[in-house]
Design an enzyme around this catalytic site. Structure first.
Site, PDB file in Angstrom:
ATOM      1  N   ARG A 159      18.557  37.438  56.947  1.00 34.61           N
ATOM      2  CA  ARG A 159      20.057  36.922  56.954  1.00 34.61           C
ATOM      3  C   ARG A 159      20.572  36.450  58.129  1.00 34.61           C
ATOM      4  NH1 ARG A 159      22.297  42.573  53.950  1.00 34.61           N
ATOM      5  NH2 ARG A 159      21.534  41.908  51.831  1.00 34.61           N
ATOM      6  N   LYS A 331      19.150  48.950  33.654  1.00 34.66           N
ATOM      7  CA  LYS A 331      20.146  49.160  32.939  1.00 34.66           C
ATOM      8  C   LYS A 331      20.931  48.043  32.551  1.00 34.66           C
ATOM      9  CE  LYS A 331      20.960  53.820  34.706  1.00 34.66           C
ATOM     10  NZ  LYS A 331      22.286  54.839  35.339  1.00 34.66           N
ATOM     11  N   GLY A 487      18.890  39.892  44.863  1.00 29.37           N
ATOM     12  CA  GLY A 487      18.409  41.217  44.461  1.00 29.37           C
ATOM     13  C   GLY A 487      17.184  41.196  44.442  1.00 29.37           C
TER      14      GLY A 487
END
Length: 530
Positions: A159, A331, A487
């Site tokens: 980052r 999910k 992610g």
């Protein structure tokens, strides 16, 4: 009700006590959401409709009490209101009803154009500004230095490295960059019994300052610049011509609360110029993301945010076709918004993981003990009924009689099976499923991947995700657009050693999901448009 930010009721009364109470509390209220179903055990609210929308505990929603709407996520808010007296002033002197209608129509369309610019993703970028506007000026730069640490040492500098082009650009153009970022959640540590001194030592940005010193000549770390009360330094403390790094923004209570006083304090360190290059936090309405933009004259995207908007925004709004999506993860509820949004725009959606098993079970396929979100089966069936021609389901599986994710191990294995044995479960896609997916991807011009298709963290469940990563790298090498949505997907291509070969790997995570769903974020909407 007293502790809430807004109120929604399912069954309205004749006079609606909730609505009356909300007025006295000065809070938005929407009454009579009769299609909402609250599941206390699953901690979800499902809004029934043609396609169900499931909101989990902890998710953000936006209430429009004027129109009676409930939006998933943080919907961009605009200050471009149409004032009634402005309309009246415009039509008062007109003599015909036809002219009055035309004038009102003109005003409305004028405001719609303004709103489109505010909420669009084509934003003013720091590299588009003339040097004279930056030279000699203090520029507040919001970055994402939320890096992993171990014993005070940075274990992954990705980052920080990603922010360096914007920092260098500002320095080369004569600006004095004032860097700010959060690191972890120090605000939650006092509840765990830690002293303020321990918290400040553990969550300080000093390791980041030391890393920057290895790459830039002049770095000034303002160690005691941020505290619970807010900004503790003044504009006169900023060292001209050097990189100035202030302390962890989340030391201040006002950061998460988007406190105007704290936002003014941050803006006051600059010469009215702000750059946001922290895409991964743009989905949050915090003081350093949205609040500060109300107190500066020029607010721009940094080079990293520009890249995210170009690829993520362009992929969804103006894709080269065929446009194919890949999604996985445990999910379906966490990605329902993006799945529905993508299915309206893409040509095909390849699914795997728990999302794939839930959709399979909704079609009547026996997935045995495979990961399924039972509360989402009705929603999954509606998705299949509506978009079944676009959704590419798994064809074969890698199965086991014992899946222990906590210890990253499995029991007996069966690969490339068409059915799942009783008591067994699938945790990766089989060879036929992968090859079928690759045949579809080979014909695509734009590919967007968000969510691994198997349990890639376990060696036995990594084959599908790793092979897919290598095939996507090959396809990207052919000049096609391959975008990785951040992610776990970003972690997967990095583990496969092919991240650098992709067209774009998002730094976002949760921000990427929200942006792909709505093509804007609070932190993006707050920036100046082109």
């Amino acid at each position: 009700m007293n502790n809430s930010h807004g109120i929604i009721t399912i069954y309205p009364g004749r006079t609606s006590h909730a609505a009356i109470t909300s007025i006295t509390l000065n809070k938005p209220c929407v009454v009579g959401c009769s299609t909402a179903v609250i599941d206390l055990e699953q901690k979800t609210v499902t809004f029934r409709g043609e396609t169900d929308v499931v909101v989990k505990e902890g998710e953000l929603i936006t209430l429009d009490a004027n129109g009676g709407y409930v939006y998933r996520g943080t919907v961009p808010l605009s200050n471009s209101f149409i004032r009634t007296h402005d309309i009246l002033d415009s039509i008062r002197k007109l003599t015909s009803a036809t002219d009055a209608v035309r004038e009102v129509d003109r005003i409305i369309h004028e405001k719609i154009a303004v709103l489109a610019k505010e909420t669009g993703f084509r934003k003013k970028v720091v590299t588009s500004v003339a040097r004279e506007k930056l030279s000699g000026k203090n520029v507040l730069v919001r970055l994402d230095f939320n890096v992993p640490l171990s014993k005070g040492k940075i274990t992954d500098s990705t980052r920080i490295d990603a922010a360096m082009p914007t920092i260098r650009y500002l320095l080369e153009n004569g600006a004095t960059p004032i860097l700010c970022s959060h690191l972890g959640e120090p605000d939650k540590q006092e509840k765990k019994g830690k002293s303020r001194e321990e918290i400040y030592a553990e969550y300080s940005l000093r390791p980041v300052a030391e890393y920057l010193c290895d790459h830039f000549a002049n770095v000034v770390f303002h160690e005691k610049s941020i505290a619970t009360s807010g900004v503790l330094i003044e504009k006169s403390d900023i060292v001209k011509g050097s990189i100035n790094l202030i302390e962890n923004l989340r030391y201040a209570i006002g950061e998460k609360e988007n406190d105007a006083f704290f936002a003014r304090g941050l803006a006051g360190l600059s010469d009215g110029i702000y750059v946001n290059d922290a895409f991964g936090t743009c989905h949050r309405s915090h003081a350093s993301i949205t609040g500060v933009t109300r107190h500066v004259n020029l607010k721009m995207a940094g080079m990293l945010v520009e890249k995210e908007l170009k690829y993520l925004g362009g992929a969804v709004s103006e894709p080269k076709r065929p446009f194919v999506g890949i999604t996985g993860g445990s999910k379906i509820s966490t990605k329902l918004g993006i799945i529905e949004s993508l299915l309206q725009k893409i040509d095909q959606l390849i699914v795997g993981g728990g999302i794939g098993y839930t959709l399979l079970k909704a079609t009547g396929f026996d997935v045995q003990k495979s990961l399924v979100e039972e509360s989402m089966l009705e929603t999954a069936k509606k998705l299949m009924d509506k978009y079944g021609d676009k959704i590419v389901l798994p064809r074969d599986f890698v199965t086991t009689d014992k899946f222990d994710f906590a210890n990253l191990c499995v029991g007996n294995l069966q690969r490339n099976v068409k059915t799942i044995k009783e008591g067994w479960e699938s945790f990766d896609l089989g060879e036929e499923s992968i090859n079928h997916a690759i045949s579809i991807l080979d014909k695509a011009q734009t590919i967007l991947w968000n969510g691994p298709i198997g349990a890639f963290e376990i060696k036995e469940g990594s084959y599908g995700t790793i092979k897919l990563s290598h095939e996507l790298a090959r396809i990207a090498g052919e000049g096609k657009a391959v975008i990785i949505g951040g992610g776990d997907s970003a972690a997967a291509v990095k583990m496969a050693g092919v991240a650098e070969r992709m067209t774009h790997v998002s730094t976002g995570g949760g921000a990427s999901l929200e942006f792909l769903e709505r093509l804007t974020l609070p932190g993006i909407s707050a920036l100046d448009s082109e």
